[in-house]
Design an enzyme around this catalytic site. Structure first.
Site, PDB file in Angstrom:
ATOM      1  N   PHE A   1       0.694   5.823  -0.489  1.00 28.19           N
ATOM      2  CA  PHE A   1      -0.135   7.014  -0.583  1.00 28.19           C
ATOM      3  C   PHE A   1       0.493   7.984  -1.578  1.00 28.19           C
ATOM      4  O   PHE A   1       1.710   7.983  -1.767  1.00 28.19           O
ATOM      5  CB  PHE A   1      -0.332   7.690   0.784  1.00 28.19           C
ATOM      6  CG  PHE A   1       0.905   8.287   1.397  1.00 28.19           C
ATOM      7  CD1 PHE A   1       1.331   9.569   1.049  1.00 28.19           C
ATOM      8  CD2 PHE A   1       1.638   7.595   2.355  1.00 28.19           C
ATOM      9  CE1 PHE A   1       2.457  10.139   1.627  1.00 28.19           C
ATOM     10  CE2 PHE A   1       2.769   8.144   2.946  1.00 28.19           C
ATOM     11  CZ  PHE A   1       3.180   9.429   2.573  1.00 28.19           C
ATOM     12  N   PRO A   2      -0.317   8.814  -2.251  1.00 26.15           N
ATOM     13  CA  PRO A   2       0.240   9.771  -3.218  1.00 26.15           C
ATOM     14  C   PRO A   2       1.029  10.852  -2.496  1.00 26.15           C
ATOM     15  O   PRO A   2       0.474  11.565  -1.659  1.00 26.15           O
ATOM     16  CB  PRO A   2      -0.999  10.347  -3.918  1.00 26.15           C
ATOM     17  CG  PRO A   2      -2.118  10.106  -2.971  1.00 26.15           C
ATOM     18  CD  PRO A   2      -1.792   8.873  -2.206  1.00 26.15           C
ATOM     19  N   PRO A   3       2.323  11.015  -2.785  1.00 24.80           N
ATOM     20  CA  PRO A   3       3.124  12.038  -2.114  1.00 24.80           C
ATOM     21  C   PRO A   3       2.589  13.440  -2.373  1.00 24.80           C
ATOM     22  O   PRO A   3       1.923  13.707  -3.375  1.00 24.80           O
ATOM     23  CB  PRO A   3       4.519  11.856  -2.740  1.00 24.80           C
ATOM     24  CG  PRO A   3       4.538  10.442  -3.194  1.00 24.80           C
ATOM     25  CD  PRO A   3       3.138  10.171  -3.667  1.00 24.80           C
TER      26      PRO A   3
ATOM     27  N   TRP B   1      -6.540   7.309  -0.756  1.00 27.14           N
ATOM     28  CA  TRP B   1      -7.394   8.381  -1.284  1.00 27.14           C
ATOM     29  C   TRP B   1      -7.626   9.403  -0.192  1.00 27.14           C
ATOM     30  O   TRP B   1      -8.060   9.058   0.906  1.00 27.14           O
ATOM     31  CB  TRP B   1      -8.719   7.754  -1.718  1.00 27.14           C
ATOM     32  CG  TRP B   1      -9.719   8.678  -2.322  1.00 27.14           C
ATOM     33  CD1 TRP B   1     -10.740   9.321  -1.681  1.00 27.14           C
ATOM     34  CD2 TRP B   1      -9.810   9.052  -3.698  1.00 27.14           C
ATOM     35  NE1 TRP B   1     -11.460  10.071  -2.573  1.00 27.14           N
ATOM     36  CE2 TRP B   1     -10.909   9.921  -3.827  1.00 27.14           C
ATOM     37  CE3 TRP B   1      -9.077   8.737  -4.837  1.00 27.14           C
ATOM     38  CZ2 TRP B   1     -11.288  10.478  -5.036  1.00 27.14           C
ATOM     39  CZ3 TRP B   1      -9.440   9.290  -6.043  1.00 27.14           C
ATOM     40  CH2 TRP B   1     -10.538  10.145  -6.140  1.00 27.14           C
TER      41      TRP B   1
ATOM     42  N   LYS C   1     -21.676  -5.353   4.479  1.00 21.17           N
ATOM     43  CA  LYS C   1     -20.833  -4.970   3.343  1.00 21.17           C
ATOM     44  C   LYS C   1     -20.700  -6.122   2.353  1.00 21.17           C
ATOM     45  O   LYS C   1     -20.754  -5.915   1.127  1.00 21.17           O
ATOM     46  CB  LYS C   1     -19.443  -4.560   3.832  1.00 21.17           C
ATOM     47  CG  LYS C   1     -19.408  -3.316   4.701  1.00 21.17           C
ATOM     48  CD  LYS C   1     -17.969  -3.054   5.168  1.00 21.17           C
ATOM     49  CE  LYS C   1     -17.885  -1.892   6.140  1.00 21.17           C
ATOM     50  NZ  LYS C   1     -16.482  -1.690   6.622  1.00 21.17           N
TER      51      LYS C   1
ATOM     52  N   GLN D   1      -7.620  -3.660   9.288  1.00 23.15           N
ATOM     53  CA  GLN D   1      -6.789  -2.693   9.992  1.00 23.15           C
ATOM     54  C   GLN D   1      -5.556  -3.436  10.509  1.00 23.15           C
ATOM     55  O   GLN D   1      -5.593  -4.640  10.768  1.00 23.15           O
ATOM     56  CB  GLN D   1      -7.590  -2.109  11.157  1.00 23.15           C
ATOM     57  CG  GLN D   1      -6.825  -1.203  12.095  1.00 23.15           C
ATOM     58  CD  GLN D   1      -6.473   0.117  11.453  1.00 23.15           C
ATOM     59  OE1 GLN D   1      -5.514   0.173  10.684  1.00 23.15           O
ATOM     60  NE2 GLN D   1      -7.226   1.160  11.750  1.00 23.15           N
TER      61      GLN D   1
ATOM     62  N   GLU E   1       0.833  -1.202   0.000  1.00 24.08           N
ATOM     63  CA  GLU E   1       0.000   0.000   0.000  1.00 24.08           C
ATOM     64  C   GLU E   1       0.867   1.251   0.000  1.00 24.08           C
ATOM     65  O   GLU E   1       1.836   1.361   0.757  1.00 24.08           O
ATOM     66  CB  GLU E   1      -0.903   0.008   1.238  1.00 24.08           C
ATOM     67  CG  GLU E   1      -1.750   1.270   1.373  1.00 24.08           C
ATOM     68  CD  GLU E   1      -2.594   1.246   2.624  1.00 24.08           C
ATOM     69  OE1 GLU E   1      -3.438   0.339   2.742  1.00 24.08           O
ATOM     70  OE2 GLU E   1      -2.404   2.106   3.500  1.00 24.08           O
TER      71      GLU E   1
ATOM     72  N   TYR F   1     -12.049  -4.369  11.030  1.00 18.42           N
ATOM     73  CA  TYR F   1     -11.296  -3.916  12.198  1.00 18.42           C
ATOM     74  C   TYR F   1     -11.310  -5.015  13.256  1.00 18.42           C
ATOM     75  O   TYR F   1     -12.233  -5.104  14.067  1.00 18.42           O
ATOM     76  CB  TYR F   1     -11.913  -2.627  12.743  1.00 18.42           C
ATOM     77  CG  TYR F   1     -11.929  -1.518  11.704  1.00 18.42           C
ATOM     78  CD1 TYR F   1     -10.899  -0.589  11.648  1.00 18.42           C
ATOM     79  CD2 TYR F   1     -12.954  -1.438  10.753  1.00 18.42           C
ATOM     80  CE1 TYR F   1     -10.886   0.406  10.679  1.00 18.42           C
ATOM     81  CE2 TYR F   1     -12.949  -0.443   9.787  1.00 18.42           C
ATOM     82  CZ  TYR F   1     -11.919   0.470   9.752  1.00 18.42           C
ATOM     83  OH  TYR F   1     -11.905   1.451   8.787  1.00 18.42           O
TER      84      TYR F   1
ATOM     85  N   HIS G   1      -8.182   3.114  -3.572  1.00 20.11           N
ATOM     86  CA  HIS G   1      -9.048   3.412  -2.439  1.00 20.11           C
ATOM     87  C   HIS G   1     -10.028   4.521  -2.829  1.00 20.11           C
ATOM     88  O   HIS G   1      -9.701   5.405  -3.602  1.00 20.11           O
ATOM     89  CB  HIS G   1      -8.227   3.885  -1.240  1.00 20.11           C
ATOM     90  CG  HIS G   1      -7.300   2.850  -0.700  1.00 20.11           C
ATOM     91  ND1 HIS G   1      -6.878   2.844   0.615  1.00 20.11           N
ATOM     92  CD2 HIS G   1      -6.690   1.788  -1.283  1.00 20.11           C
ATOM     93  CE1 HIS G   1      -6.056   1.829   0.808  1.00 20.11           C
ATOM     94  NE2 HIS G   1      -5.927   1.180  -0.326  1.00 20.11           N
TER      95      HIS G   1
END
Length: 605
Positions: free
Chosen positions: A22-24, A52, A175, A186, A20, A154, A80
């Site tokens: 994340f966009p810097p 996201w 879901k 998580q 995983e 979770y 995401h």
């Protein structure tokens, strides 16, 4: 390819794994993350996921990053998508953009909407929970056949939804019944408890693939922060192991690698799960070492040929030292200790922060803005700094006097947090407490600072970092929100009495910037000297990182105001602060004079 199809086809002798990212926040960080992903691709993950930001705040960067990994690197990507502050039409736009890029996997999340007040309602009323996104996609003839949908679970309960276990299982089952195809959990550090939870999930009739989330410990302080944010329960044995080594960052990182290996072996050897989801925080070395030491580096045979064809050759083994400094943010800032790291280059390799070998820890905005991990985020895309929830201890300020009082109460330990801080003051902050109180009393609401330190032992309780046997130093700096006339006065005094030893930035919400820092200057404000090693410097203050932080800092005021009804005195007051105040950062280069910075500011007012 859909993730569930890849899982079904996975036939390697070892479990699969996903990474995983994340966009810097900066263009340089984005470019260097692509290089990092390219190197990690040689480990052959079955897929990667891209987080996201709330309300699509990272929409373009998330889509760009997912598109690059999907199209250019041939790695199936999980995008995401969160419900937080979604404007009408955004979901369709994103799903179509993802479809155009060949992305077939979505992780549908609720995200972190503003909460704590009854006045907040979703901007798009159709989406307030993750299950709403699942239902929407599954009800669409355009999107349902194309996308494989994942959801979150979770094992130790949702940190914001304190309900009983049975209710949590019912929510998860809802879901799945809505059309979710797989589950990502998580992160956790108690493997036995996870296996007990997984057994109960299956007993509730949930049979889709469940991929446990694992995050190797990077530093003691960042570990404690994650534990607090995610409400994770830690076995006493782990805390006992960490206690004697908590001041030796190298030993903590190595312990984190081995702990991750032990957890992964326990949950996969049981046969209860076939794969692992690595939360990388855009870091490289720990995840790489975990995979290699598990003997899984061969990846999955169903994707191996394509990845080898599309990826650069694996890098040779390295034995570089990783050392980490301590940054103590203070007053209304994140008042806990971040320990950013830089991996030292072998002699003759040149630039210290070479993009191919960066492996700094999540270090907020004080690391190198070129790093892929600059601007650390929490799991699943939450920003490192946020209001999160209105604490009743803050009161409901309507005047600047009441706001000043809130920041003073924080300094006096009468409240344990502010909208800019999720924890009490660090030990380092306590050493400059009189100076911080003096500034705050004069209406300079401090949000970050550190004292000057001249060569203390690397094992020092308040300031130490890195391996034993070294010495660390740091320059004093402070940041605060102030009225424009105060900024004028301080700026004038810096010009008159700064003697070329003081650098500053000041900016407002309109984007006006004042500074005496050359455009390309980069001030390292924390550094360490260790036996047999190059000088290590990782805490950096420069233009790009300040401007990035400025945007986030003013957004916190906006979020705080959003908890109150439009037109109310409380909302009007906070909006006025956001529009009228300046954020100012001041650095004094004379680190041998512990009073230099504070005397200059106090004599300006």
């Amino acid at each position: 390819m859909k993730l569930t199809d890849k899982i079904e086809a996975h036939c390697a002798a070892h479990p699969f794994y996903t990474f995983e990212f994340f966009p810097p926040r900066t263009d340089q960080g984005f470019e260097n993350l692509i290089s990092r992903i390219s190197r990690l691709a040689t480990l052959n993950p079955i897929a990667i996921s891209v987080t996201w930001g709330a309300g699509g705040s990272t929409k373009e960067r998330s889509l760009d990053l997912a598109g690059v990994t999907q199209v250019e690197h041939g790695i199936d990507t999980i995008l995401h998508l969160t419900c937080t502050n979604l404007v009408p039409g955004l979901v369709d736009d994103v799903l179509r953009a993802a479809k155009t890029r060949g992305i077939q996997n979505i992780l549908a999340l609720r995200g972190d909407p503003p909460r704590g007040q009854e006045h907040w309602t979703p901007i798009d009323s159709r989406f307030s929970r993750g299950v709403d996104l699942v239902r929407y996609i599954r009800s669409s003839p355009e999107f349902s056949p194309h996308f494989c949908i994942g959801v979150a679970a979770y094992p130790e309960g949702h940190p914001d939804n304190q309900v009983d276990d049975e209710t949590n299982f019912d929510i998860l089952k809802e879901k799945i019944n809505a059309g979710a195809d797989f589950i990502v959990t998580q992160l956790f550090y108690d493997a036995s408890r996870f296996l007990e939870w997984l057994e109960r999930v299956r007993l509730h009739g949930i049979y889709v693939p469940i991929i446990p989330g694992v995050m190797p410990i990077q530093t003691y302080s960042s570990f404690l922060r994650v534990v607090d944010l995610c409400s994770i329960q830690i076995p006493p044995s782990i805390m006992a192991d960490l206690e004697p080594i908590r001041h030796d960052d190298q030993l903590v990182k190595e312990y984190g690698i081995q702990l991750a290996i032990d957890i992964i072996r326990k949950v996969t050897d049981s046969g209860a799960t076939r794969g692992i989801h690595f939360c990388t925080l855009n870091l490289e070395k720990s995840v790489q070492l975990v995979v290699e030491r598990l003997g899984w580096a061969g990846g999955s045979p169903i994707v191996r040929n394509r990845l080898i064809a599309d990826s650069p050759a694996p890098m040779p083994p390295r034995s570089d030292l990783v050392v980490t400094p301590t940054i103590a943010t203070t007053t209304a800032a994140v008042a806990l200790t971040f320990r950013p790291t830089v991996e030292c280059e072998p002699p003759g390799r040149g630039e210290l922060n070479n993009a191919a070998t960066w492996d700094d820890f999540p270090n907020g905005r004080f690391g190198d803005y070129k790093s892929p991990a600059f601007g650390a985020q929490d799991q699943w895309g939450g920003l490192g700094l946020s209001v999160h929830v209105v604490n009743p201890d803050w009161g409901h300020p309507e005047t600047t006097e009441e706001l000043t009082n809130l920041f003073l109460r924080y300094l006096n330990s009468q409240v344990s947090s502010t909208p800019f801080s999720s924890s009490p003051l660090s030990a380092e902050s306590q050493t400059i407490l009189p100076q911080l109180k003096a500034l705050t009393t004069k209406g300079l609401w401090t949000v970050c600072s550190q004292p000057a330190v001249d060569s203390v032992e690397s094992t020092d309780e308040a300031f130490g970092w890195g391996p034993r046997g070294g010495y660390v130093s740091q320059k004093a700096f402070v940041e605060f929100f102030a009225e424009e006339d105060a900024v004028d006065a301080i700026e004038k005094n810096i010009k008159l009495k700064g003697d070329g030893l003081v650098h500053y930035f000041a900016a407002n919400i309109l984007g006006d910037l004042r500074t005496n820092v050359p455009e390309d200057a980069r001030n390292a404000v924390t550094w360490g000297v260790f036996p047999g090693k190059e000088i290590v410097q990782t805490t950096i203050i420069e233009r790009e990182s300040f401007l990035t932080w400025k945007e986030e800092a003013f957004s916190i005021w906006a979020e705080w105001a959003s908890f109150y009804p439009p037109g109310s005195n409380k909302r009007t007051s906070l909006d006025t602060v956001r529009k009228s105040r300046w954020l100012m950062s001041i650095l004094h280069h004379d680190f041998k004079n512990s009073r230099a910075l504070w005397d200059l500011i106090e004599n300006s007012l």
